[in-house]
Write an enzyme that holds these catalytic residues in place. Structure first.
Site, mmCIF file in Angstrom:
data_model
loop_
_atom_site.group_PDB
_atom_site.id
_atom_site.type_symbol
_atom_site.label_atom_id
_atom_site.label_comp_id
_atom_site.label_asym_id
_atom_site.label_seq_id
_atom_site.Cartn_x
_atom_site.Cartn_y
_atom_site.Cartn_z
ATOM 1 C CB SER A 81 17.351 -36.175 23.945
ATOM 2 O OG SER A 81 17.506 -37.595 23.956
ATOM 3 C CB SER A 135 20.042 -38.998 22.732
ATOM 4 O OG SER A 135 19.220 -38.331 21.803
ATOM 5 C CE LYS A 148 17.051 -38.707 27.090
ATOM 6 N NZ LYS A 148 17.713 -39.293 25.901
#
Length: 479
Positions: free
Chosen positions: A156, A180, A81
């Site tokens: 996210s 997220s 990520k």
């Protein structure tokens, strides 16, 4: 190739150790899938050179031939990520301020995945500074939902969820403050796990004591795979004063358990306090039947702390956490001009905070924890939706209303995820089904008591076994 890409991470790890599958075969198959689908969905960014990736895979195969296995992720292609530093790969956080930033070292969780044998092939796309649950930014653009690229992937960890659903990677890592790891999992028919606070230490970190809201965690297509990655990510570190000391190997053990007679409390929309798009509650409540199938009782539940008070607590503490991180950029006029309005709003909110407001917010967080603790005196687990609406148009910055109720901030529509965050509880996002006008995915947050991470995963595994449609339902792009 499709058969290889459809294998679970647990099965792949076994096949690699038995030498039934080579790291080069695994890498080539995933690179080919990324080459075909990533231009359309934009899940993986900052990709490394194919030759370099295949070279690393060949080195893994040489080690395997000599009986040297690096760990359970030996030879796994993995995209980190883009909110976590991975040595030698661009680390932008989706911000033009950091578009050329290349870190010299891994974060702790990244180093653990590398040490377990993962080969980093790039990063997964995120919202700018991970703000908002919609993965778009001015550096790389927008990530499209795995089931409809014209819709939001969530965030996210949006890039990670889409890459997983489309079989571009066997596993995904992520981080979670306001959902997220939960919302993108729910919106892409995969599983995402927010561990108990301290389960996966956050290193490096400028504040190890006060701002304990976000945490790293795993995402996968099966709960056993989630647990496998957690067994790599979790564990104490001498630099983390509140890290859990439990042996993370426990998460790699079998997840079977008898759940007959246990109780789940359905929090739903918190007694009507949270607006929900039509179809959200119906889809989730229908999915709850799987828990009854395994012998559990499902009943309505409530929290003692009022929803509006929990929201005000969360907004204040998020201003404090996010604002402190971004203040340095904001104070530089040239960099401030490159920040999106939501980031500026967080910093300016932070700068206005008073000691009294922070004290009251901290007291509010304590009340939230106590509200959950009291609920767990009646129920073994709690549950609520992963989001308050289905995936929205990817061209939209964020939803401005739900069911006719105006949203007053860029993250108000994710209010449903914040109470368990404030309480520091383990939460597994599980697929609930497809609904709404466009028949798109939504999930359920399965919430356990503090440090009951393993029990939450075991229950999620039982739910998955009682819901075979999850594994059978693939994105249309996979044919």
């Amino acid at each position: 190739m499709n058969e290889l890409l459809d294998m679970s991470a647990v099965s792949l790890a076994g096949a690699i150790r038995k030498k039934d599958v080579s790291a080069r075969e695994l890498m080539a198959a995933h690179i080919a899938r990324v080459d075909v689908l990533n231009p359309r969905f934009n899940a993986i960014v900052s990709r490394i050179d194919r030759t370099a990736a295949m070279g690393q895979a060949a080195a893994c195969d040489e080690d395997a031939a000599a009986g040297r296995f690096r760990g359970v992720l030996h030879g796994f292609p993995h995209a980190v990520k883009d909110t976590a530093p991975a040595k030698g790969i661009r680390f932008t956080q989706g911000s033009p301020i950091l578009k050329d930033n290349v870190p010299a070292a891994d974060s702790l969780v990244v180093s653990r995945m590398r040490g377990a044998g993962a080969i980093f092939v790039g990063k997964t796309n995120v919202p700018e500074f991970a703000l908002g649950s919609h993965s778009y930014n001015p550096v790389f653009g927008t990530t499209g939902n795995a089931f409809d690229p014209g819709k939001s992937a969530g965030g996210s960890t949006g890039g990670g969820a889409v890459a997983l659903a489309l079989r571009m990677v066997p596993l995904a890592d992520g981080s979670d403050f306001g959902g997220s790891l939960r919302n993108p999992a729910g919106w892409n028919n995969v599983f995402g796990f927010r561990p108990s606070w301290g389960r996966v230490p956050s290193i490096p970190n400028t504040d190890l004591f006060w701002q304990n809201f976000a945490t790293s965690g795993p995402m996968a297509r099966t709960v056993r795979d989630v647990a496998l990655l957690l067994s790599v990510q979790a564990g104490p570190d001498p630099r983390a004063p509140f890290a859990q000391a439990d042996d993370p190997a426990v998460f790699a053990q079998p997840l079977e358990r008898n759940w007959k007679g246990k109780r789940i409390g359905w929090l739903g929309d918190l007694g009507g306090a949270l607006p929900m798009e039509p179809g959200i509650m119906e889809t989730c409540e229908k999915a709850l039947a799987a828990f009854r199938t395994i012998g559990m009782q499902v009943e309505d539940a409530a929290l003692a702390e009022e929803a509006g008070a929990m929201w005000r607590t969360a907004v204040t503490l998020r201003h404090w956490s996010v604002g402190a991180d971004l203040e340095g950029f904001y104070d530089d006029p040239a960099k401030r001009r490159m920040m999106k309005p939501e980031a500026i709003w967080e910093v300016e909110g932070y700068k206005k905070l008073t000691p009294t407001e922070l004290t009251k917010a901290s007291e509010g967080r304590t009340r939230i924890f106590e509200a959950f603790r009291k609920a767990f005196e009646t129920f073994d687990f709690l549950a609520m939706p992963t989001a308050q609406l289905f995936p929205f148009d990817a061209k939209q910055h964020w939803p401005h209303d739900i069911a006719g109720v105006q949203m007053d901030s860029y993250h108000r529509w994710m209010e449903v995820t914040l109470p368990p965050t404030m309480a520091g509880l383990p939460v597994l996002a599980i697929p609930a089904g497809f609904g709404g006008r466009h028949r798109l995915p939504i999930g359920i947050q399965l919430i356990g008591p503090r440090n009951a991470d393993l029990d939450v995963l075991k229950l999620g595994h039982a739910y998955e076994q009682a819901s075979p449609w999850i594994g059978r339902t693939k994105p249309p792009a996979l044919g």
